[in-house]
Design a protein around this motif. Structure first.
Motif, short mmCIF file in Angstrom:
data_model
loop_
_atom_site.label_atom_id
_atom_site.label_comp_id
_atom_site.label_asym_id
_atom_site.label_seq_id
_atom_site.Cartn_x
_atom_site.Cartn_y
_atom_site.Cartn_z
N GLN A 74 61.83 83.84 51.16
CA GLN A 74 62.94 84.75 51.81
C GLN A 74 63.10 84.32 53.09
N LEU A 75 64.71 84.24 53.19
CA LEU A 75 65.13 84.10 54.63
C LEU A 75 65.05 85.14 55.57
N ARG A 76 64.47 84.62 56.63
CA ARG A 76 64.22 85.65 57.49
C ARG A 76 65.47 85.92 58.35
N ASP A 77 65.82 87.16 58.95
CA ASP A 77 66.67 87.34 59.61
C ASP A 77 66.92 86.71 61.32
N THR A 78 65.64 86.45 61.72
CA THR A 78 65.77 86.31 63.16
C THR A 78 65.26 84.87 63.30
N PRO A 79 66.47 84.13 63.95
CA PRO A 79 66.08 82.50 63.90
C PRO A 79 64.81 82.26 64.67
N VAL A 80 64.61 80.86 64.73
CA VAL A 80 63.44 80.29 65.61
C VAL A 80 63.89 80.28 66.77
N SER A 81 62.91 80.67 67.97
CA SER A 81 63.23 80.84 69.26
C SER A 81 62.73 79.45 69.85
#
Length: 376
Positions: A74-81
């Motif tokens: 599943q693609l997470r909404d929040t990108p990597v910080s």
């Protein structure tokens, strides 16, 4: 002759002459329709590179600068910080993402990207940080191609691999200023070899040449967009863009000049020839494409899921929108096949997953991650 041109040292002349064997003519490609690709993830914005960290978590770089997480499919909404700022201009942006070979223990993650430099310019850089659970911390540049700083915003290269001996290879394009590729005092148009912490190996071919950049492993490249390790020899092979025709596959050898723009099978976009097709002292490609397909990410197939493809080179194609497969007998290209042409999608990256399936990234504002189903 360009005022930036410097000849390689005489000690390399024997190596250069040895690199001249290669393809005599392009193969006649065959199109095959017995392949399908299943969407796994959608909603990506111009994805560029795919990294499999584990069976459960993968990372996808987007050229605009975001690093996206795919967790349990599943693609997470929040990108990597913690991702560095990139110059997302022209062909610039966030490029390759690569876990360290010992990632399970050290959690080190490498990124290549277009980095701001000079007065409004950009160059190719590679750095690493420590990645855990959606956060990249302590990211530091390991290498910045200062000599390749320009405002042209194209031909960055940006592919990276780490070989079995722990050496990091980075491709840098000619930045759209072709004379850079024959200037060993300039990082442009080169493949660079570093230790995995960014140090320069003492046995690099130009170490000790005061007029050359010591990171350079090979030169005379235009814009390498695919880079992979040969499954038997462990050597890096690459594909690279020609101009109008003349895209190439090359085996990357130390101290070898691959000829751009002195030799090329391509032509100027407006028609005239650029250089010769062959010349002593310059390596011939193992395979070339005329007309151009605009090759991208590249992989050698080793999976049992595709038994008839084992050892073959797969490349995405951006311009001619297909999955390209070239079979080699040693270093001789003997067959070329093209798949998925009916989809009409630009393919940016090709990877083999831990499950043995092949995966593709489509280069589009609504990009996808596709799984290649084994051919019928």
């Amino acid at each position: 002759m360009s005022p930036r041109f410097r000849s390689p040292s005489l000690a390399l002349s024997a190596v250069l002459m040895a690199g001249c064997a290669g393809a005599d003519a392009p193969l006649t490609p065959e199109e095959r329709d017995n392949l399908s690709a299943t969407p796994v993830v959608e909603g990506l914005d111009q994805p560029w590179s795919l990294a499999m960290l584990s069976d459960s978590e993968w990372l996808i770089s987007e050229r605009g600068g975001a690093l996206r997480r795919v967790v349990q499919g599943q693609l997470r909404d929040t990108p990597v910080s913690g991702v560095p700022a990139v110059v997302a201009k022209g062909q610039g942006g966030l490029f390759d993402v690569l876990p360290h070979p010992d990632f399970a223990d050290n959690h080190q993650l490498y990124l290549s990207y277009a980095k701001a430099c000079g007065d409004g310019g950009a160059t190719t850089a590679v750095g690493r940080g420590v990645y855990r659970d959606g956060e990249l911390v302590d990211f530091q540049d390991l290498f910045v191609a200062e000599s390749a700083c320009t405002d042209t915003a194209k031909h960055f290269g940006g592919r990276i691999v780490i070989d079995d001996d722990g050496y990091l290879f980075l491709t840098v394009g000619d930045r759209g200023e072709r004379d850079r590729a024959q200037d060993t005092g300039d990082h442009g148009g080169s493949v660079l070899r570093l230790h995995d912490d960014g140090r320069v190996p003492e046995d690099n071919p130009l170490v000790g040449d005061a007029n050359a950049q010591p990171e350079i492993w090979s030169w005379g490249h235009r814009n390498p967009q695919g880079l992979a390790l040969h499954p038997d020899s462990g050597e890096p092979w690459l594909n690279e863009h020609g101009p109008r025709g003349g895209d190439e596959i090359n085996r990357v050898e130390a101290g070898v000049n691959y000829g751009w723009p002195v030799i090329t099978y391509g032509r100027e976009y407006y028609g005239p020839s650029i250089g010769q097709e062959k010349k002593d002292g310059y390596a011939q490609p193992l395979h070339y494409w005329t007309p151009s397909i605009a090759p991208s990410g590249m992989v050698f197939v080793t999976s049992q899921r595709y038994p008839d493809w084992r050892g073959d080179v797969l490349s995405g194609a951006l311009k001619l929108t297909h999955l390209n497969r070239v079979r080699f007998d040693g270093t001789e290209a003997v067959e070329e096949l093209r798949y998925l042409t009916d989809r009409g999608e630009r393919l940016r990256d090709v990877r083999q997953g831990p499950d043995g399936y092949l995966y593709l990234l489509t280069d589009a504002p609504d990009g996808k991650l596709l799984r290649v189903e084994p051919p019928s």
